[in-house]
Design a protein around this motif. Sequence first.
Motif, PDB file in Angstrom:
ATOM      1  N   ARG A 110      -1.665 104.877  19.957  1.00 60.72           N
ATOM      2  CA  ARG A 110      -2.011 104.503  21.319  1.00 60.72           C
ATOM      3  C   ARG A 110      -2.612 103.097  21.354  1.00 60.72           C
ATOM      4  O   ARG A 110      -2.985 102.621  22.431  1.00 60.72           O
ATOM      5  N   THR A 111      -2.702 102.430  20.235  1.00 57.26           N
ATOM      6  CA  THR A 111      -3.239 101.071  20.200  1.00 57.26           C
ATOM      7  C   THR A 111      -2.362 100.145  21.029  1.00 57.26           C
ATOM      8  O   THR A 111      -1.145 100.083  20.838  1.00 57.26           O
ATOM      9  N   ASN A 112      -2.979  99.426  21.966  1.00 55.08           N
ATOM     10  CA  ASN A 112      -2.288  98.486  22.863  1.00 55.08           C
ATOM     11  C   ASN A 112      -1.335  99.168  23.838  1.00 55.08           C
ATOM     12  O   ASN A 112      -0.453  98.516  24.412  1.00 55.08           O
ATOM     13  N   SER A 113      -1.508 100.460  24.067  1.00 52.98           N
ATOM     14  CA  SER A 113      -0.692 101.154  25.074  1.00 52.98           C
ATOM     15  C   SER A 113      -1.367 101.061  26.432  1.00 52.98           C
ATOM     16  O   SER A 113      -2.552 100.713  26.537  1.00 52.98           O
ATOM     17  N   PRO A 114      -0.653 101.409  27.511  1.00 52.18           N
ATOM     18  CA  PRO A 114      -1.338 101.609  28.785  1.00 52.18           C
ATOM     19  C   PRO A 114      -2.308 102.784  28.685  1.00 52.18           C
ATOM     20  O   PRO A 114      -2.160 103.669  27.833  1.00 52.18           O
ATOM     21  N   SER A 115      -3.286 102.814  29.574  1.00 55.26           N
ATOM     22  CA  SER A 115      -4.250 103.910  29.630  1.00 55.26           C
ATOM     23  C   SER A 115      -3.577 105.210  30.052  1.00 55.26           C
ATOM     24  O   SER A 115      -2.442 105.222  30.531  1.00 55.26           O
ATOM     25  N   ASP A 116      -4.320 106.301  29.910  1.00 56.09           N
ATOM     26  CA  ASP A 116      -3.838 107.587  30.412  1.00 56.09           C
ATOM     27  C   ASP A 116      -3.612 107.528  31.921  1.00 56.09           C
ATOM     28  O   ASP A 116      -2.617 108.041  32.431  1.00 56.09           O
ATOM     29  N   ASN A 117      -4.577 106.919  32.646  1.00 53.65           N
ATOM     30  CA  ASN A 117      -4.590 106.949  34.104  1.00 53.65           C
ATOM     31  C   ASN A 117      -4.600 105.546  34.686  1.00 53.65           C
ATOM     32  O   ASN A 117      -5.202 104.631  34.115  1.00 53.65           O
ATOM     33  N   ASN A 118      -3.947 105.370  35.832  1.00 54.08           N
ATOM     34  CA  ASN A 118      -3.938 104.066  36.495  1.00 54.08           C
ATOM     35  C   ASN A 118      -5.279 103.808  37.170  1.00 54.08           C
ATOM     36  O   ASN A 118      -6.039 104.733  37.474  1.00 54.08           O
ATOM     37  N   PHE A 119      -5.566 102.520  37.429  1.00 54.89           N
ATOM     38  CA  PHE A 119      -6.786 102.165  38.151  1.00 54.89           C
ATOM     39  C   PHE A 119      -6.484 101.549  39.516  1.00 54.89           C
ATOM     40  O   PHE A 119      -7.406 101.319  40.307  1.00 54.89           O
ATOM     41  N   ALA A 120      -5.228 101.283  39.814  1.00 58.72           N
ATOM     42  CA  ALA A 120      -4.835 100.744  41.119  1.00 58.72           C
ATOM     43  C   ALA A 120      -3.402 101.175  41.393  1.00 58.72           C
ATOM     44  O   ALA A 120      -2.598 101.352  40.470  1.00 58.72           O
ATOM     45  N   ALA A 121      -3.086 101.353  42.673  1.00 59.42           N
ATOM     46  CA  ALA A 121      -1.737 101.783  43.050  1.00 59.42           C
ATOM     47  C   ALA A 121      -1.432 101.337  44.467  1.00 59.42           C
ATOM     48  O   ALA A 121      -2.329 101.154  45.293  1.00 59.42           O
ATOM     49  N   ALA A 122      -0.146 101.166  44.744  1.00 53.09           N
ATOM     50  CA  ALA A 122       0.327 100.859  46.099  1.00 53.09           C
ATOM     51  C   ALA A 122       1.677 101.529  46.286  1.00 53.09           C
ATOM     52  O   ALA A 122       2.539 101.484  45.400  1.00 53.09           O
ATOM     53  N   ASP A 123       1.855 102.160  47.450  1.00 52.91           N
ATOM     54  CA  ASP A 123       3.026 102.995  47.693  1.00 52.91           C
ATOM     55  C   ASP A 123       3.618 102.626  49.058  1.00 52.91           C
ATOM     56  O   ASP A 123       2.903 102.586  50.065  1.00 52.91           O
ATOM     57  N   ALA A 124       4.914 102.358  49.086  1.00 52.57           N
ATOM     58  CA  ALA A 124       5.562 102.033  50.351  1.00 52.57           C
ATOM     59  C   ALA A 124       5.480 103.197  51.326  1.00 52.57           C
ATOM     60  O   ALA A 124       5.356 102.998  52.541  1.00 52.57           O
ATOM     61  N   ALA A 125       5.535 104.433  50.814  1.00 56.09           N
ATOM     62  CA  ALA A 125       5.476 105.594  51.694  1.00 56.09           C
ATOM     63  C   ALA A 125       4.136 105.719  52.399  1.00 56.09           C
ATOM     64  O   ALA A 125       4.032 106.355  53.447  1.00 56.09           O
ATOM     65  N   LEU A 126       3.109 105.084  51.830  1.00 48.20           N
ATOM     66  CA  LEU A 126       1.772 105.091  52.425  1.00 48.20           C
ATOM     67  C   LEU A 126       1.471 103.783  53.147  1.00 48.20           C
ATOM     68  O   LEU A 126       0.315 103.512  53.488  1.00 48.20           O
ATOM     69  N   ALA A 127       2.497 102.949  53.348  1.00 51.61           N
ATOM     70  CA  ALA A 127       2.367 101.658  54.036  1.00 51.61           C
ATOM     71  C   ALA A 127       1.442 100.704  53.291  1.00 51.61           C
ATOM     72  O   ALA A 127       0.854  99.806  53.888  1.00 51.61           O
ATOM     73  N   GLN A 128       1.330 100.866  51.971  1.00 57.97           N
ATOM     74  CA  GLN A 128       0.503  99.970  51.156  1.00 57.97           C
ATOM     75  C   GLN A 128       1.300  98.789  50.613  1.00 57.97           C
ATOM     76  O   GLN A 128       0.720  97.851  50.068  1.00 57.97           O
ATOM     77  N   LEU A 129       2.607  98.837  50.760  1.00 57.41           N
ATOM     78  CA  LEU A 129       3.470  97.717  50.407  1.00 57.41           C
ATOM     79  C   LEU A 129       4.750  97.816  51.214  1.00 57.41           C
ATOM     80  O   LEU A 129       5.108  98.879  51.722  1.00 57.41           O
ATOM     81  N   THR A 130       5.424  96.678  51.311  1.00 57.57           N
ATOM     82  CA  THR A 130       6.764  96.642  51.873  1.00 57.57           C
ATOM     83  C   THR A 130       7.695  96.072  50.808  1.00 57.57           C
ATOM     84  O   THR A 130       7.256  95.369  49.887  1.00 57.57           O
ATOM     85  N   PHE A 131       8.985  96.367  50.930  1.00 60.95           N
ATOM     86  CA  PHE A 131       9.921  95.868  49.919  1.00 60.95           C
ATOM     87  C   PHE A 131      11.268  95.551  50.543  1.00 60.95           C
ATOM     88  O   PHE A 131      11.660  96.121  51.566  1.00 60.95           O
ATOM     89  N   THR A 132      11.950  94.611  49.921  1.00 65.50           N
ATOM     90  CA  THR A 132      13.349  94.331  50.192  1.00 65.50           C
ATOM     91  C   THR A 132      14.084  94.313  48.859  1.00 65.50           C
ATOM     92  O   THR A 132      13.454  94.286  47.790  1.00 65.50           O
TER      93      THR A 132
END
Length: 286
Positions: A110-132
């Motif tokens: 697990r050395t230099n891997s991502p953590s178990d859990n995220n610390f920030a997130a954004a979801d288009a379904a929750l209107a936290q981001l838009t995309f094209t």
Amino acid sequence: MKKSICCASLLATTALLAAPATAAPFVFNTGNPDGLIATLSRTASVGKLETETADDFVTTAPTTLITNATFTGLLVGGATPANVIDVEIELYHVFPLDSVNPPDGRVLTRTNSPSDNNFAAADAALAQLTFTTTVLSPTFTAANSVVNGINPLPVQFTGGEGPVTGEEVQFNITFTGPLVLGPDHVFFRPEVDLGNAGDFLWLSAPRPIVAPGTPFAPDLQSWIRNDGPGALAPDWERIGTDVTGQGPFNAAFSLNGVAMVPEPGSLALFASGLVALGLMRRRRRT
């Protein structure tokens, strides 16, 4: 006395936030896809495990506001941009932050891997981001792929699942509210929801990073996991080193925003607040 310490800390923090700062563009880019590998990164849906691919970047300013991102991959299985239901972005620290430590021993490291859990997130379904989406090529082939072969020890090595061809698409993200980071080393993880129409496979990028990319050190490789009953999560595996024996790989993405750097006078004011805090603590110990 606790109130005095709190006030001193508040004074220092308020001084930094309220003081003038210099804004500079924040730009990061791993470069164009190199066609070496494409790896699954999708949300969970009926009959499909969530599968995550993540690659890293760094920020160095006291405050960085990430406002936009892009990532490039293949739509396979007959999917087109019209089939995209949702896009989600997550950020992870480097293990062992936000993780159970020591890990469970189901992967090589697990050395230099991502953590178990995220610390920030954004979801288009929750209107936290838009995309094209931008179609870069109607047909693009990656020399290897990882879709289903994501296994714990002792069967983590599969060699990959062979060449894959799909529509090369760039996703263009605008965050409704910027992602705010301090100086940090972070993994970026995008997911695309296509329902049952097909899958999104994130394309690799050159490692080490070359122009027009943004080289940095240490540049960690991309990792992968699946999540759900019997899956690898919370662990991650190195795509190039553990699964295929080919890489290590980067993944094709970019970030844009603003880096906020306090002006010299602001730093002096902040330092005076920290000195006051230190005096309060020293008086308390005495």
